[in-house]
Design a protein around this motif. Structure first.
Motif, PDB file in Angstrom:
ATOM      1  N   ASP A 100      -5.350   3.199   2.263  1.00 43.67           N
ATOM      2  CA  ASP A 100      -5.642   1.705   3.018  1.00 43.67           C
ATOM      3  C   ASP A 100      -4.530   1.219   3.658  1.00 43.67           C
ATOM      4  OD1 ASP A 100      -8.352   1.726   2.012  1.00 43.67           O
ATOM      5  OD2 ASP A 100      -7.670   0.735   0.190  1.00 43.67           O
ATOM      6  N   TYR A 105      -1.423   0.183   6.326  1.00 46.94           N
ATOM      7  CA  TYR A 105      -1.567  -0.503   7.413  1.00 46.94           C
ATOM      8  C   TYR A 105      -0.092  -0.253   8.006  1.00 46.94           C
ATOM      9  CZ  TYR A 105      -2.328  -3.039  12.124  1.00 46.94           C
ATOM     10  OH  TYR A 105      -2.293  -3.257  13.343  1.00 46.94           O
ATOM     11  N   ARG A 125      -2.505  -3.908   3.706  1.00 46.37           N
ATOM     12  CA  ARG A 125      -3.742  -3.204   3.913  1.00 46.37           C
ATOM     13  C   ARG A 125      -4.186  -3.415   5.465  1.00 46.37           C
ATOM     14  NH1 ARG A 125      -8.355  -4.941  -0.159  1.00 46.37           N
ATOM     15  NH2 ARG A 125      -9.122  -3.052   0.941  1.00 46.37           N
ATOM     16  N   GLY A 126      -5.078  -2.403   5.809  1.00 46.44           N
ATOM     17  CA  GLY A 126      -5.583  -2.301   7.286  1.00 46.44           C
ATOM     18  C   GLY A 126      -6.150  -3.896   7.385  1.00 46.44           C
ATOM     19  N   GLU A 176       0.896  -1.174   0.160  1.00 46.81           N
ATOM     20  CA  GLU A 176      -0.018  -0.032  -0.042  1.00 46.81           C
ATOM     21  C   GLU A 176       0.695   1.052  -0.018  1.00 46.81           C
ATOM     22  OE1 GLU A 176      -3.168  -0.066  -0.406  1.00 46.81           O
ATOM     23  OE2 GLU A 176      -2.949  -2.133  -0.737  1.00 46.81           O
TER      24      GLU A 176
END
Length: 813
Positions: A631, A633, A702-703, A602
């Motif tokens: 998005d 993380y 991503r999260g 990301e």
């Protein structure tokens, strides 16, 4: 159609002709009693195929049938059977042919009918064969056959007899053809001429006699200007019976064509057996021996006159061998030979094909049987022609000695090394001259002759090469002297120089006189781009004089520089390399191999990135990617770094694991580097912001929304992450701790690869914080081995010993 019927007639003849065994024993079947009605269709077809295979003409078939006395009514019946067979369908005939093919070549089904017209060779009993006997293969060779052949031109010396077919052709003013078979009384009956007796005459004499008689009705046959011409030829050749008796493998009576010779009959009988003679085979005619055959004359000298033409009722008698002589050793042929009375060693050498190339021919060993014991005799070369052989003699030829009577050799630094002939009075200088002199690299101060003493021990004879060549000194050579002239290069170490470091082809190179540093770099392919020419180090070992003294120094080191383009310069010769120099080409101080790192996940621009500086950090890389995506993380970001394990480290790890079986090393080719990307980006340049290396790979996920619970829980699973929920709550969602759970060692692995364990203080436990993407791992208790029977015995023994000591101490007090 006529040819087809002729096959039938000839087939009938062949089927009812005597086979070899019936001729030898019973004399055959009475053809006048043949009943064609008893033949099956299969047998009739077999007869036709046999005769078709022989390819006989209609006239030949008719004449043979008549000569054999086959009743005409039976021939007519067979012709009718053949007509009936021809009307059968193709499928029926094919079925019969398939049955015949399945039977192969076995004619045992027709054995009651007799064999072929002429006798055939039978297989010999292998137990009675001795292949050592010279001449055996002549009559039993697959590639050499004396099988009787009727399809050969007839000699004018052929002697006519009953059963021969005479063909008379008249042409010219008159035309007439006669085909007449010689009757049993030896005559032929020519129409308008009458009987003519030709038995016992050769074909040539019979031809003259018949033409003379024909001139009585064809008057101009013998005129000076004839208008009528005549030819007399032989058609079908009569069959003759020959009796082979005596020492042969298969004695008996054999049916042969009238053109057959003695070798034809001997071939069918297998030839002389183990005790048979090859040198005195007798041909008997009308009770008189007409010839003696010596097979050796044919085998060795190729005399075809030994092969006598046979007549009906001739007898071939093979007596026992005369003198059998065994030949072995260095002869071209070895084995068992037959010698006539009076034949000598010279004759037997000829029979054996002479000597092999390495045979000792001056003397032969002869072993002889006397009336009571064995005897040994030397047969020298001058007595070969006079030494007569006896039955049972054994002759052996040895090999020549593996030594030379006049050989010398020279090797080493001469132009023509090798072996030379030792002539009378040949000297060392003359030998060197024969070898076209010494080479330029010859060591002139010493040479060596290896000499063979009388007791075969070796002796060294040294000489000064220069003095021999100048004529000051010389040595007379002896048999088997080996002269050696050494090369200067062979007397010193293999000279080389070694170049290492930033060159294209580093390694060892042969040293050459006047070699410079630039020369060596040129041979090594030149500098690499990473090399610096400003500081080249040369290590030189100590000289002989320096090494001969006690000294802590082991080498001299020189620092020099050369032109990077290796162009010739006047200063090149100022520093010359010496043998065994070690040259080290250093890398330029600021040269660094460019590297690539990879960013995945990301970020705005994921992919490969080239490192721009040795000090480039994670935060610098994230900035180059354009920053995180919405998005991203960052807390779950993971950095992996390539690990290259050298062979030396691998061997060390194997050694450690062998010593300690509990040790285990990862065979992964990368390490996980724990990073806190969120903190790095908040404080760029901090201690968390580490330097990057070539091959690093940064993954930004991503999260994440789950937490994984694994290990010793009742129900391992992944559950939703709830902010603020403690670790114990997640474990409860997995069913709680298992029976074997090691509760106080529970730990958490975060998404970035970092782990945190449970902290214990007195009776309190502090569980690590759980974030999204984490994994809670509950380890299993380590099983401790229990105390076995032997352990309890040991404890009991120790306890009793201690108690005994206490009691003794109490008593003493």
């Amino acid at each position: 159609m006529k040819f087809f019927y002729s096959l039938i007639i000839v087939s009938l003849l062949f089927v009812y002709t005597f086979n070899t065994k019936s001729q030898s024993i019973s004399g055959g079947m009475d053809v006048a009693k043949i009943e064609v009605d008893a033949f099956s269709d299969f047998q009739v077809l077999k007869i036709v195929q046999e005769m078709s295979k022989r390819g006989m003409s209609e006239n030949e078939a008719a004449a043979l049938a008549k000569a054999r006395g086959i009743p005409q009514n039976q021939i007519d019946k067979l012709l009718q059977r053949m007509r009936d067979l021809k009307t059968q369908s193709t499928d029926q005939i094919n079925d019969m042919q398939m049955q015949m093919g399945a039977l192969g070549g076995d004619d045992s089904e027709f054995s009651f009918l007799g064999g072929d017209l002429y006798s055939t060779k039978e297989k010999l009993d292998s137990s009675k064969i001795d292949t050592r006997i010279f001449g055996f293969q002549f009559f039993n060779n697959e590639n050499l056959t004396f099988e009787p052949n009727i399809n050969i031109p007839i000699s004018s010396k052929y002697v006519l007899g009953a059963g021969d077919e005479i063909l008379i052709d008249i042409w010219g003013k008159s035309e007439k053809s006669y085909k007449i078979t010689v009757e049993r009384n030896g005559t032929i009956n020519v129409t308008s001429v009458g009987p003519i007796n030709i038995t016992g005459l050769t074909l040539e004499d019979a031809r003259k006699k018949i033409i003379q008689r024909l001139s009585s009705i064809y008057s101009d046959l013998n005129s000076s200007s004839p208008q009528t011409f005549a030819s007399v030829n032989l058609g079908i050749v009569k069959a003759i019976n020959v009796h082979v008796i005596g020492e042969v493998f298969l004695p008996g009576t054999y049916t042969l064509p009238g053109t057959a010779s003695a070798f034809n009959a001997l071939y069918l009988s297998g030839g002389p057996n183990k005790t048979g003679s090859f040198r005195d085979i007798q041909v008997i005619r009308d009770g008189v021996v007409i010839d003696h055959l010596d097979v050796y004359e044919y085998l060795i000298k190729g005399k075809s006159t030994m092969n006598v033409a046979l007549r009906d009722d001739d007898v071939i008698l093979v007596p026992t061998f005369i003198n059998r002589v065994k030949v072995g050793g260095q002869f071209k042929r070895d084995g068992l030979f037959e010698a006539k009375d009076g034949e000598t060693v010279k004759d037997i050498i000829e029979f054996a094909g002479g000597f092999k190339e390495d045979a000792y021919t001056s003397r032969l060993e002869l072993y002889r049987n006397t009336t009571s014991q064995k005897q040994f005799k030397d047969v020298t070369i001058d007595s070969f022609a006079d030494f007569k052989l006896l039955n049972g003699d054994s002759i052996y030829a040895g090999e020549i000695i593996k030594r030379y009577e006049n050989r010398i050799s020279i090797s080493g630094a001469v132009f023509r090394p090798g072996n030379y002939e030792l002539t009378e009075g040949l000297t060392l200088k003359e030998l060197i001259s024969l070898a076209e002199g010494v080479r330029e690299d010859a060591f002139m101060k010493r040479g060596l002759i290896t000499r063979l003493n009388d007791d075969l021990s070796l002796q060294n004879v040294s000489f000064d090469v220069a003095e021999v060549l100048s004529g000051k000194k010389d040595i007379v050579l002896k048999r088997e002297d080996a002269v050696f002239v050494q090369s200067i290069d062979d007397l010193r170490e293999n000279r080389f120089v070694n170049i290492l470091g930033e060159v294209k082809m580093g390694g060892e190179y042969t040293y050459r006189d006047s070699m410079t540093l630039s020369d060596l770099i040129f041979l090594a392919g030149g500098f690499k781009e990473s090399a610096t020419e400003a500081s080249i180090e040369i290590s030189r070992r100590l000289s002989y004089d320096e090494a001969n003294k006690f000294n802590t120094q082991i080498a001299h080191v020189f620092q020099i520089s050369v032109s990077r383009d290796l162009s010739l310069e006047a200063d090149d010769a100022k520093f010359l390399l010496k043998p065994f120099d070690q040259i080290f080409i250093r890398r330029a101080p600021s040269y660094t191999e460019w590297g690539v790192v990879k960013v995945l996940g990301e970020v705005k621009y994921a992919g490969d990135y080239s490192l721009t500086s040795k000090n480039e950090k994670i935060s610098d890389l994230i900035k180059r990617t354009g920053g995180f995506s919405p998005d991203a993380y960052p807390d779950g970001a993971m950095l992996t770094r390539k690990v290259e394990v050298s062979n030396k480290v691998k061997r060390l790890r194997q050694e450690l694991m062998q010593r300690d079986k509990t040790l285990k090393f990862s065979d992964l080719e990368f390490d996980v580097v724990g990073v806190n990307l969120k903190q790095i980006m908040e404080k760029p340049g901090s201690k968390e912001d580490i330097f990057l290396r070539a091959g690093d790979e940064l993954v930004i996920p991503r999260g994440m929304q789950t937490v994984k619970v694994s290990g010793e829980v009742l129900n391992p699973l992944s559950v939703s992450h709830v902010k603020g929920v403690r670790m114990k709550k997640y474990i409860d969602q997995g069913g709680g701790f298992g029976v074997e759970a090691k509760k106080n060692r529970t730990y958490v692995i975060y998404a970035n690869g970092v782990a945190s364990s449970t902290k214990n203080f007195l009776f309190f436990k502090k569980y690590p914080k759980v974030t999204a993407g984490s994994e809670i791992v509950v380890p299993k208790k380590v099983e401790k081995p229990g105390i076995g029977a032997a352990g309890w015995v040991g404890i009991s023994s120790s306890f009793i010993s201690a108690l005994t000591l206490i009691v003794v101490a109490t008593i003493n007090n």
